[in-house]
Design a protein around this motif. Structure first.
Motif, PDB file in Angstrom:
ATOM      1  N   ILE A   1       0.851  -1.191   0.000  1.00 46.03           N
ATOM      2  CA  ILE A   1       0.000   0.000   0.000  1.00 46.03           C
ATOM      3  C   ILE A   1       0.890   1.246   0.000  1.00 46.03           C
ATOM      4  O   ILE A   1       1.743   1.411   0.878  1.00 46.03           O
ATOM      5  N   ILE A   2       0.702   2.101  -1.000  1.00 48.41           N
ATOM      6  CA  ILE A   2       1.461   3.351  -1.097  1.00 48.41           C
ATOM      7  C   ILE A   2       0.610   4.485  -0.530  1.00 48.41           C
ATOM      8  O   ILE A   2      -0.526   4.680  -0.955  1.00 48.41           O
TER       9      ILE A   2
ATOM     10  N   ILE B   1       4.296   9.712   0.751  1.00 47.25           N
ATOM     11  CA  ILE B   1       5.516   9.363   0.023  1.00 47.25           C
ATOM     12  C   ILE B   1       5.587  10.045  -1.346  1.00 47.25           C
ATOM     13  O   ILE B   1       6.638  10.032  -2.011  1.00 47.25           O
ATOM     14  N   ALA B   2       4.500  10.685  -1.777  1.00 50.69           N
ATOM     15  CA  ALA B   2       4.388  11.198  -3.144  1.00 50.69           C
ATOM     16  C   ALA B   2       5.511  12.159  -3.528  1.00 50.69           C
ATOM     17  O   ALA B   2       5.963  12.157  -4.675  1.00 50.69           O
ATOM     18  N   LYS B   3       5.970  12.987  -2.577  1.00 51.98           N
ATOM     19  CA  LYS B   3       6.988  13.984  -2.906  1.00 51.98           C
ATOM     20  C   LYS B   3       8.405  13.513  -2.601  1.00 51.98           C
ATOM     21  O   LYS B   3       9.359  14.274  -2.733  1.00 51.98           O
ATOM     22  N   VAL B   4       8.544  12.259  -2.173  1.00 60.41           N
ATOM     23  CA  VAL B   4       9.872  11.749  -1.808  1.00 60.41           C
ATOM     24  C   VAL B   4      10.354  10.756  -2.877  1.00 60.41           C
ATOM     25  O   VAL B   4      11.190  11.070  -3.709  1.00 60.41           O
ATOM     26  N   ARG B   5       9.840   9.536  -2.846  1.00 62.99           N
ATOM     27  CA  ARG B   5      10.124   8.508  -3.869  1.00 62.99           C
ATOM     28  C   ARG B   5       8.792   7.823  -4.142  1.00 62.99           C
ATOM     29  O   ARG B   5       8.465   6.823  -3.489  1.00 62.99           O
TER      30      ARG B   5
ATOM     31  N   PRO C   1      -2.348   5.654  -3.737  1.00 65.63           N
ATOM     32  CA  PRO C   1      -3.118   6.537  -2.844  1.00 65.63           C
ATOM     33  C   PRO C   1      -4.515   6.859  -3.351  1.00 65.63           C
ATOM     34  O   PRO C   1      -5.432   7.091  -2.555  1.00 65.63           O
ATOM     35  N   ASN C   2      -4.700   6.874  -4.678  1.00 68.47           N
ATOM     36  CA  ASN C   2      -6.026   7.194  -5.237  1.00 68.47           C
ATOM     37  C   ASN C   2      -6.959   5.982  -5.277  1.00 68.47           C
ATOM     38  O   ASN C   2      -8.068   6.073  -5.810  1.00 68.47           O
ATOM     39  N   GLY C   3      -6.497   4.859  -4.744  1.00 62.37           N
ATOM     40  CA  GLY C   3      -7.329   3.663  -4.685  1.00 62.37           C
ATOM     41  C   GLY C   3      -7.130   2.704  -5.838  1.00 62.37           C
ATOM     42  O   GLY C   3      -7.604   1.563  -5.786  1.00 62.37           O
ATOM     43  N   LYS C   4      -6.457   3.134  -6.886  1.00 59.55           N
ATOM     44  CA  LYS C   4      -6.199   2.254  -8.022  1.00 59.55           C
ATOM     45  C   LYS C   4      -5.199   1.173  -7.644  1.00 59.55           C
ATOM     46  O   LYS C   4      -4.338   1.381  -6.783  1.00 59.55           O
ATOM     47  N   THR C   5      -5.307   0.033  -8.301  1.00 58.13           N
ATOM     48  CA  THR C   5      -4.397  -1.074  -8.006  1.00 58.13           C
ATOM     49  C   THR C   5      -3.700  -1.525  -9.289  1.00 58.13           C
ATOM     50  O   THR C   5      -4.202  -1.307 -10.389  1.00 58.13           O
ATOM     51  N   HIS C   6      -2.543  -2.167  -9.105  1.00 59.54           N
ATOM     52  CA  HIS C   6      -1.809  -2.707 -10.248  1.00 59.54           C
ATOM     53  C   HIS C   6      -1.096  -3.975  -9.797  1.00 59.54           C
ATOM     54  O   HIS C   6      -0.611  -4.054  -8.673  1.00 59.54           O
ATOM     55  N   ILE C   7      -1.049  -4.948 -10.685  1.00 58.86           N
ATOM     56  CA  ILE C   7      -0.413  -6.225 -10.377  1.00 58.86           C
ATOM     57  C   ILE C   7       1.000  -6.236 -10.957  1.00 58.86           C
ATOM     58  O   ILE C   7       1.206  -5.951 -12.138  1.00 58.86           O
ATOM     59  N   TYR C   8       1.971  -6.582 -10.130  1.00 60.26           N
ATOM     60  CA  TYR C   8       3.370  -6.707 -10.558  1.00 60.26           C
ATOM     61  C   TYR C   8       3.889  -8.084 -10.184  1.00 60.26           C
ATOM     62  O   TYR C   8       3.373  -8.709  -9.257  1.00 60.26           O
ATOM     63  N   PRO C   9       4.914  -8.624 -10.873  1.00 63.81           N
ATOM     64  CA  PRO C   9       5.607  -8.004 -12.008  1.00 63.81           C
ATOM     65  C   PRO C   9       4.761  -8.098 -13.277  1.00 63.81           C
ATOM     66  O   PRO C   9       3.879  -8.958 -13.383  1.00 63.81           O
TER      67      PRO C   9
END
Length: 588
Positions: free
Chosen positions: A110-111, A115-119, A293-301
């Motif tokens: 979970i991001i 952290i948005a302005k750092v990395r 942070p906006n609730g969107k998700t992504h699967i990696y790799p």
């Protein structure tokens, strides 16, 4: 080019046969690599630190192999062996698979907004049921370091964290906190430290001190926690000791954080494809879910395969060969680019695997076909175009003047194009802002801070280094100087200057003046109103009343005169000196 060090015996065992050094050198050349050195750990230490320090070091033979900087898949033994085996057609190209865990059982990262302005970016994956040996573990760690130094740009773009998944509990949180609020036991330490204390601790660390600047001036530091508040890592500096992986680790959680999401995805793909070979299900990787942070998700790799189409005529024409489409497809397949002919031979469809992030254009595919075909097998032909080569006029004039100045009794020197600000400003009695000097953004030494705006300091430093030579010293140089110029696309411009110096017990102004006359005679410039004249002038580097401006073709081209005693003293000289410096570009 990155250099990969592999143990010879381990390499040959993985390849399934032995080679002589010459045979392996030839194999590397065929594959587009270079065997840089055959050495050992003991030989390396002996060379760098002496024989005494090398006592007890390993005598195991090491191969140092130069790898192209964009071939991230060849930065470890596993990728190197896989590439060579496919190239020699001993194995088929492996198919990398992403395994989706059952709903609710997968790992999540979970991001948070902080952290948005750092990395701001993070990706993750899991290597499930992996088996490490000492050699595999060392290779795993070494690949991470190679990637950090290469595509990750010394962790500025991406930082890799690998953790023993069995010691932590998801979901994981990637956030940012004030340094005073972060406290954990870092890797290989015996006690807990706050983030501020860690910065002080690693300021003297030969390895980690190079990465501190990436976050030390930020109000918040990036940090990754598990669901129980256990710290996984403080990227891009250090991992936590709690999640340290070892030879008994069976499940590895990998996170890549950074400022460039494309690079982060590439790094993750390379890491998991190289070492998924040792998983219970070879070449399979467990996916992880990243929640933004906006609730969107992504699967990696992503492990994305993509297909490109190229024309056989394009490949043949660019390389200079005449192979059939089917043969070209076989050549590309040997380079891990699975290919087949489509459209009655009009096109070749090439599948780009996730390990080949370097392939971004048809010319990259053509290059691989050329490597597989063999550069030594390409027939040399005379180009069909008819051109006549010619020397650049400015360089031709420079060469002619060099010969004539040497014939006049002056010795040519070649000095550095970079110098210190003091050399071109303070020592010549000028302000640095008046020099229009191009400054080096991150100079390694005080001697190389700016590009030179005059050849004079280099000649004076040459004389200072040769004061024991018999007098007189008569030196010259014809080279480029660099000045700022906002009218050019790069913001700077080169000018070709001629500089001569006479150093003796007396100033010898007449010697330098005579040299100027000789140069003008060679350039067919008469000493008259319409040719060239010298007029009294002032210069910060010259003695008052002993300086003249050289005017030719209606413009000022430089100065000559007796150098000021202060200038001579600042360059640690004790004798009087006369100098001439002009630009030769108006005479081309």
């Amino acid at each position: 080019m990155p250099t990969v060090s592999v143990k010879r015996d381990a390499l040959f065992a993985a390849l399934g046969r032995s080679y002589t050094d010459e045979e392996f050198d030839e194999l590397c050349f065929e594959f587009g690599l270079e065997l840089d050195e055959v050495t050992s750990e003991k030989a390396i230490i002996s060379k760098e630190r002496g024989d005494e320090k090398a006592e007890g070091a390993s005598d195991t033979i090491l191969y140092k192999i130069d790898v192209p900087a964009n071939r991230y898949d060849l930065l470890c033994l596993e990728g190197l062996v896989r590439g060579l085996q496919v190239f020699k057609e001993r194995i088929n190209i492996p198919r990398y698979r992403k395994i989706m865990p059952a709903k609710g059982e997968g790992q999540r990262l979970i991001i948070t907004e902080e952290i948005a302005k750092v990395r701001p970016h993070a990706v993750a994956a899991v290597l499930r049921n992996i088996t490490f040996t000492k050699e595999r573990y060392d290779s795993f760690i070494d690949l991470q370091e190679k990637l950090h130094q290469n595509i990750c740009r010394k962790r500025a773009l991406v930082a890799i964290g690998t953790h023993d998944l069995d010691t932590i509990t998801g979901p994981f949180t990637y956030t940012a906190k004030a340094p005073s609020e972060i406290k954990f036991k870092p890797l290989n330490q015996s006690q807990e430290y706050t983030a501020s204390q860690l910065m002080d601790l690693y300021r003297t660390d030969s390895h980690l001190r190079h990465y501190l600047h990436l976050i030390e001036n930020m109000p918040l530091y990036p940090i990754i926690y598990d669901s129980n508040g256990v710290v996984l890592s403080m990227p891009p500096i250090i991992n936590g000791d709690h999640t340290k992986i070892g030879l008994n680790t069976r499940n590895v959680f990998i996170e890549c954080t950074g400022t460039d999401i494309t690079k982060a995805k590439t790094v993750l793909d390379i890491l998991v494809t190289m070492f998924s070979e040792y998983c219970e299900k070879p070449f399979s990787v467990e996916a992880a879910e990243v929640i933004y942070p906006n609730g969107k998700t992504h699967i990696y790799p992503e492990l994305a395969y993509r297909k490109e189409k190229v024309k056989p005529e394009y490949i043949n024409k660019k390389i200079g060969i005449s192979e059939t489409p089917s043969n070209l497809a076989k050549l590309l397949t040997r380079m891990c680019l699975k290919s087949h002919v489509i459209g009655n031979g009009s096109h070749i469809e090439v599948e780009i695997p996730p390990t080949r992030a370097d392939v971004i254009h048809a010319c990259d595919i053509m290059e691989d076909a050329a490597i597989a075909y063999g550069y030594n097998n390409i027939q040399m032909t005379i180009p069909k175009m008819y051109t006549i080569a010619n020397q650049l006029p400015l360089n031709k004039l420079t060469e002619l003047l060099r010969l004539e100045l040497a014939a006049a009794g002056f010795t040519e020197v070649l000095t550095f194009a970079l110098c210190s600000q003091e050399d071109i400003a303070d020592k010549l009695g000028m302000d640095i802002s008046a020099t229009k000097a191009v400054k080096i953004a991150n100079p390694k030494t005080a001697e190389f801070q700016v590009a030179r705006t005059s050849l004079l300091p280099g000649l004076l430093k040459t004389i200072a280094a040769n004061r024991k030579m018999p007098l007189p010293l008569k030196l010259f140089e014809i080279s480029d100087i660099v000045v700022k110029d906002n009218t050019t696309d790069v913001g700077a411009r080169n000018h070709r200057h001629l500089c001569a110096l006479y150093y003796n017990k007396n100033p010898g102004f007449e010697i330098i003046h005579g040299l100027l006359d000789r140069v003008m005679q060679l350039l067919d410039i008469p000493n008259e109103e319409n040719g060239y004249v010298i007029k009294a002038a002032e210069g910060s580097a010259f003695f008052p009343g002993r300086c003249a401006e050289v005017i030719a073709k209606g413009q000022s081209i430089g100065k000559l005169g007796v150098l000021h005693p202060d200038v001579i003293t600042k360059f640690e000289l004790t004798m009087p000196c006369s100098a001439l410096e002009i630009t030769i570009e108006p005479f081309v």
